[in-house]
Design a protein around this motif. Structure first.
Motif, PDB file in Angstrom:
ATOM      1  N   TYR A 125       0.845  -1.191   0.000  1.00  0.00           N
ATOM      2  CA  TYR A 125       0.000   0.000   0.000  1.00  0.00           C
ATOM      3  C   TYR A 125       0.878   1.237   0.000  1.00  0.00           C
ATOM      4  O   TYR A 125       1.726   1.413   0.867  1.00  0.00           O
ATOM      5  N   ASP A 126       0.658   2.096  -0.981  1.00  0.00           N
ATOM      6  CA  ASP A 126       1.392   3.354  -1.070  1.00  0.00           C
ATOM      7  C   ASP A 126       0.547   4.434  -0.401  1.00  0.00           C
ATOM      8  O   ASP A 126      -0.474   4.866  -0.944  1.00  0.00           O
ATOM      9  N   MET A 127       0.982   4.870   0.778  1.00  0.00           N
ATOM     10  CA  MET A 127       0.204   5.835   1.557  1.00  0.00           C
ATOM     11  C   MET A 127       0.165   7.215   0.907  1.00  0.00           C
ATOM     12  O   MET A 127      -0.753   7.991   1.165  1.00  0.00           O
ATOM     13  N   THR A 128       1.149   7.551   0.056  1.00  0.00           N
ATOM     14  CA  THR A 128       1.163   8.882  -0.560  1.00  0.00           C
ATOM     15  C   THR A 128       0.082   9.032  -1.624  1.00  0.00           C
ATOM     16  O   THR A 128      -0.462  10.121  -1.801  1.00  0.00           O
ATOM     17  N   ILE A 129      -0.237   7.946  -2.323  1.00  0.00           N
ATOM     18  CA  ILE A 129      -1.276   8.017  -3.356  1.00  0.00           C
ATOM     19  C   ILE A 129      -2.501   7.172  -3.000  1.00  0.00           C
ATOM     20  O   ILE A 129      -3.450   7.094  -3.770  1.00  0.00           O
TER      21      ILE A 129
END
Length: 171
Positions: A125-129
């Motif tokens: 999981y990419d928290m920035t996007i």
């Protein structure tokens, strides 16, 4: 829109499975799997029978796609392997170029390596996007009951539905 998806996904699966040509031990031949939405329940799959397991009372599944409680109040999509499956991870090759199994002594228990948060997590999981991504690693699966080896790659994750390909390898 959700009703449209609920009709299109099964239709796509029917067309993909109906047109599938299975040939053994050719690296260009593979089976593509489109899972159900993980938010609707766990998805269990058996590589040997090349099919989803719907009523499993034990160990007939090899891979499990499910939501994992991260302990933070959130659940993340996760991949787990059954205990009767060993794993070898290849991060330097592409799916098509692998045609033979590595030596059987290179396989080890999964040990959390491909699970969410693991060193070679299949899904992250990419928290920035705020998006779930799939790994480009090739997961080599040794099924200890039949002694068959499969290569596996995850292609796409979208809205809870996961697409992966696999193929049996010669030993």
């Amino acid at each position: 829109m959700n009703n449209l998806k609920s009709y299109l996904i099964p239709l796509f699966i029917l067309v993909a499975v109906g047109c599938e040509d299975k040939k053994e031990n050719n690296s260009s031949d593979f089976i593509e799997v489109i899972t159900s939405n993980v938010n609707e329940g766990d998805y269990l799959y058996n590589f040997v029978t090349a099919g989803e397991i719907t009523n499993d009372g034990g160990s007939s599944w090899h891979i499990k796609y499910h939501n994992l409680d991260t302990g933070t109040g959130y659940k993340m999509p996760n991949i787990s392997l059954n205990n009767n499956v060993l794993l070898h991870i290849d991060t330097s090759s592409d799916f098509e170029s692998i045609s033979k199994s590595p030596s059987l002594n290179s396989f080890q228990p999964e040990g959390g390596r491909m699970q969410y948060g693991g060193k070679n997590a299949a899904l992250s999981y990419d928290m920035t996007i705020h998006k779930v991504g799939v790994s480009s690693a090739i997961y080599l699966i040794y099924e200890t009951i039949t002694n068959k080896v499969f290569k596996l790659v995850f292609d796409n994750y979208d809205g809870g539905v996961l697409i992966f390909r696999f193929s049996e390898l010669s030993n």
